[in-house]
Scaffold this active site. Structure first.
Site, PDB file in Angstrom:
ATOM      1  N   LYS A  34      18.267  26.457 -25.510  1.00  0.00           N
ATOM      2  CA  LYS A  34      17.365  25.361 -25.875  1.00  0.00           C
ATOM      3  C   LYS A  34      15.985  25.521 -25.256  1.00  0.00           C
ATOM      4  O   LYS A  34      14.978  25.208 -25.896  1.00  0.00           O
ATOM      5  CB  LYS A  34      17.961  24.012 -25.460  1.00  0.00           C
ATOM      6  N   THR A  35      15.904  26.022 -24.018  1.00  0.00           N
ATOM      7  CA  THR A  35      14.593  26.210 -23.396  1.00  0.00           C
ATOM      8  C   THR A  35      13.794  27.270 -24.158  1.00  0.00           C
ATOM      9  O   THR A  35      12.579  27.143 -24.345  1.00  0.00           O
ATOM     10  CB  THR A  35      14.743  26.621 -21.921  1.00  0.00           C
ATOM     11  N   ASP A 215      12.332  17.351 -23.918  1.00  0.00           N
ATOM     12  CA  ASP A 215      13.513  18.127 -23.551  1.00  0.00           C
ATOM     13  C   ASP A 215      14.553  17.195 -22.915  1.00  0.00           C
ATOM     14  O   ASP A 215      14.214  16.128 -22.395  1.00  0.00           O
ATOM     15  CB  ASP A 215      13.104  19.230 -22.565  1.00  0.00           C
ATOM     16  N   GLU A 216      15.825  17.613 -22.931  1.00  0.00           N
ATOM     17  CA  GLU A 216      16.930  16.828 -22.345  1.00  0.00           C
ATOM     18  C   GLU A 216      16.900  15.383 -22.849  1.00  0.00           C
ATOM     19  O   GLU A 216      17.023  14.426 -22.077  1.00  0.00           O
ATOM     20  CB  GLU A 216      16.850  16.867 -20.809  1.00  0.00           C
ATOM     21  N   GLN A 246      26.392  16.378 -23.290  1.00  0.00           N
ATOM     22  CA  GLN A 246      26.023  16.574 -21.887  1.00  0.00           C
ATOM     23  C   GLN A 246      25.255  15.371 -21.327  1.00  0.00           C
ATOM     24  O   GLN A 246      24.507  15.497 -20.358  1.00  0.00           O
ATOM     25  CB  GLN A 246      25.196  17.848 -21.733  1.00  0.00           C
ATOM     26  N   ARG A 596      29.782  25.482 -17.370  1.00  0.00           N
ATOM     27  CA  ARG A 596      28.943  26.155 -16.373  1.00  0.00           C
ATOM     28  C   ARG A 596      29.439  27.569 -16.118  1.00  0.00           C
ATOM     29  O   ARG A 596      28.714  28.410 -15.576  1.00  0.00           O
ATOM     30  CB  ARG A 596      28.947  25.406 -15.027  1.00  0.00           C
TER      31      ARG A 596
END
Length: 730
Positions: A34-35, A215-216, A246, A596
């Site tokens: 995503k980044t 973002d997020e 998330q 993770r």
């Protein structure tokens, strides 16, 4: 011809990067890049002629903002405002906050400052006798602000906390305005108020930033969502990137409905799903997907990967937490001996208290480790003291900061004298600092206080005189004129030297800011206030295993992941068991924990655990039962680390089958017989005190007193019922 922006993107990523005008929602699964997408989109806009000053990109941490800006520059992009919500709003309020009555150099109050101010209001209103802590009132006010509620909107509920909130909310806001200060919640709330009350200003910001990226997005609260809607102009060029699976920060005000309902507010939204995971093995992803699909509040997507199937997830059940921690430590030791980098190993837990046994086990086995999310540099007392001095230099109206330093170092200025100063200030309309620095007003105080405060006033005056030179000269002047190093190094405990080193590091930080960033003392204070955590490690030379809560693990990744304490009422947390919405958030936490891991994931649980002084039988977490059995191996702790895995587990307890049963004595089918033999001469281990030998037993049963001589901490007398001792097998 190669294209650095597009060549290495998959098709959904390309679609998001190339999207033109209009609303765009990118549902980015864990590890799906995503980044990369959001930074490539910015770079593509710049390449297509959009001016950098027309783009506003918002995220939640300084680290994320810095990484995004760095990547854009690497792609050949120019300057773009990439910032946290709080930092951007603070910058805009310094430009336009005067419309709401705030000075340009307003102070930003952190949680400590907020609670100090509320504590004084409680005293002024004679509410301090109710037994309600200022922090309780402050947290409740913060929650109200995060959903956009004002003092006038608040409807008092039952209980003394709400009564205090009703009495203090308006007074607190008025006091902030009087002191020329804003708390963190107000940075966003007041900027939203500014845009709401002044439509011309809202239109000006829409024209200034016609391209908005967030973002997020799953972590936004209601006020941040409303702010986004105010900033989006007629073109609706807004791109939000996030993953409802998330969303794990409800306790901070995050509202999952923001991302779930985005398409309702922006009907022409193009939705792009990033479902290719570049991080984890296929087995880990299949396990995570099988868990999260039990949630209803989500946007459907299924992670896929080109990575190998990988090793199965291992779930092991131990007799108790000491054995669980010991076995985790042994497995970590085996990984390291096999060549694994300790920096690529992490242990997660749902609640902070579960780290105790893990720390002890790793310490005993000589495995270097760190607690992620502990006390940060700028939260240490000596640092907060000096920052309070700097705040008073910038803003003499800041009573909270001045009250903190008026007796630091100790000047024998007690509560009575401080109240006298406040009373003088109230009479003449002056702040604490203004009273202290005015010889005529100071003359009304007792002689001893006049002398001490005169020295303080002189130190502040001299520091103010060098403020134009930057943060470092002011800091040096304060430290020298107040003999602050003598104050913090004369305590006589092992932390004396560490405190002095912390102050030295603050000097270095201020010097770096003055040289490399600039902007003066006020800019430095804003920089410090907006830091979410200190990301500089004291010693990076020794690789360390990371221990952290699952919340702290968000955004991180490791080759090898252990999750401890997968027991009902622990994970999921006991507070969530009666609420489907809360259970779904706990399940999202489990999803985050699983995703993770890159290569291996180990899940641990205990059959019994000491809770509130009682030994309680623990049921297995329902989340373990939700994992696809094709990618899960179950084993007793001894088997898990000895290779004796099995898929046949008919003899296992059903999750939650007898959870919560309290008993006084263990039986052989739950513990080894050795664990019941607390007799003189027996070797034992304690979660806190370590290894030792029983030297005597007084009485019998659960009230027996056990005398233990521990190797590191000497003799201890423990009650059997609460001792938590485990026998070391012969």
């Amino acid at each position: 011809m190669s294209d650095a922006i597009l060549d290495d993107l998959n098709e959904p990523q390309r679609t998001a990067v190339l999207h033109g005008e209009g609303p765009l929602m990118v549902l980015a699964g864990a590890g799906s890049g995503k980044t990369r997408v959001i930074t490539r989109r910015i770079a593509r806009l710049l390449r297509d002629g959009v001016k950098g000053g027309s783009i506003l990109a918002l995220t939640f941490t300084n680290k994320a903002a810095g990484e995004m800006a760095r990547r854009v520059q690497q792609l050949g992009g120019g300057w773009v405002r990439v910032s946290t919500f709080h930092s951007a709003c603070a910058r805009f309020l310094r430009d336009d906050g005067k419309r709401l009555g705030y000075p340009r150099d307003f102070t930003i109050y952190d949680t400590y400052d907020r609670d100090q101010l509320i504590r004084q209001i409680l005293v002024d209103k004679n509410l301090d006798k109710l037994g309600v802590r200022a922090s309780q009132v402050g947290r409740r006010i913060s929650q109200l602000k995060n959903v956009g509620m004002t003092p006038e909107d608040f409807v008092v509920g039952r209980g003394s906390v709400d009564q205090c909130v009703e009495a203090c909310f308006r007074a607190y806001q008025d006091a902030l305005l009087k002191h020329g200060a804003l708390d963190f919640d107000d940075l966003i709330g007041k900027f939203l108020e500014l845009l709401t009350e002044f439509p011309d200003l809202a239109e000006a910001y829409q024209d200034r930033f016609p391209w908005l990226l967030i973002d997020e997005f799953q972590d936004t609260n209601r006020v941040q969502y409303d702010l986004m809607r105010r900033l989006v102009g007629g073109t609706q060029n807004v791109c939000v990137v996030g993953d409802p699976d998330q969303s794990i920060y409800k306790f901070r005000g995050a509202d999952i409905r923001n991302i779930l309902d985005f398409e309702n507010d922006f009907p022409n939204t193009e939705v792009v799903r990033l479902e290719q995971n570049y991080r984890s093995t296929a087995c880990i992803l299949r396990a995570a997907d099988s868990v999260i699909r039990n949630n209803r509040q989500r946007k459907d997507k299924r992670l896929t990967t080109d990575n190998d199937e990988g090793e199965p997830i291992v779930f092991f059940r131990s007799a108790g937490p000491a054995q669980e921690a010991r076995e985790i430590g042994q497995r970590i030791e085996s990984l390291i001996l096999g060549g694994a980098d300790p920096e690529e190993i992490a242990v997660f837990y749902r609640s902070h208290f579960l780290s105790r046994g893990l720390e002890e086990a790793l310490r005993e086995q000589g495995i270097p480790h760190r607690i992620v999310g502990g006390v940060t540099f700028f939260e240490r007392r000596e640092i907060k003291d000096l920052l309070a001095y700097l705040r008073v230099i910038v803003n003499p109206l800041d009573d909270v900061s001045m009250a903190r330093i008026v007796n630091v170092p100790a000047r024998k200025i007690g509560k009575v004298t401080l109240q006298k100063i406040r009373d003088i200030g109230a009479r003449v309309g002056a702040s604490i600092a203004e009273v202290v620095c005015d010889p005529e007003l100071r003359a009304e105080l007792p002689a001893r206080a006049r002398t001490a405060l005169g020295e303080l006033a002189d130190a502040l005056d001299r520091a103010r005189g060098v403020a134009s030179q930057g943060a470092l000269p002011v800091l040096r002047t304060i430290v020298e004129r107040t003999a602050y190093l003598d104050f913090i190094s004369g305590v006589g405990d092992p932390e004396d030297e560490a405190r002095v080193e912390n102050v030295a590091e603050l000097h270095s930080d201020a010097a770096f800011f003055d040289t490399e960033v600039g902007g003066g003392l006020a800019a430095y204070l804003q920089h410090v206030s907006l830091l979410t955590h200190d990301e500089r490690h004291v010693d990076d030379r020794i690789p360390k295993v990371s221990l952290m809560t699952v919340h702290a693990a968000k955004g991180l990744e490791f080759d090898h992941v252990f999750v401890s304490g997968l027991e009902d009422a622990l994970f999921p947390h006991i507070r969530s068991l009666e609420d489907d919405g809360e259970i779904e958030e706990e399940r999202r936490l489990m999803y985050v924990a699983l995703t993770r891991g890159r290569r291996t994931v180990w899940l641990g649980a205990c059959r019994t655990r000491m809770l509130n002084g009682q030994l309680v039988r623990q049921g297995v977490s329902q989340f373990v039962d939700e994992i696809d059995e094709s990618c899960l191996l179950r084993a007793d702790a001894d088997q898990a680390f000895g290779g004796g895995y099995r898929r046949d587990f008919d003899d296992w307890d059903e999750p939650g089958s007898d959870a919560g049963e309290v008993f006084e004595y263990a039986t052989e089918d739950e513990f080894s017989q050795a664990e019941c033999e607390l007799a003189e001469g027996v070797r034992v281990v304690h979660a806190v005190y370590g290894h030792g030998t029983i030297t005597g037993v007084q009485g019998s049963g659960h009230t027996a007193k056990i005398q233990v001589r521990f190797e590191r901490s000497g003799d201890r007398l423990l009650v059997a019922e609460h001792a938590g001792l485990q026998v070391v097998p012969r």
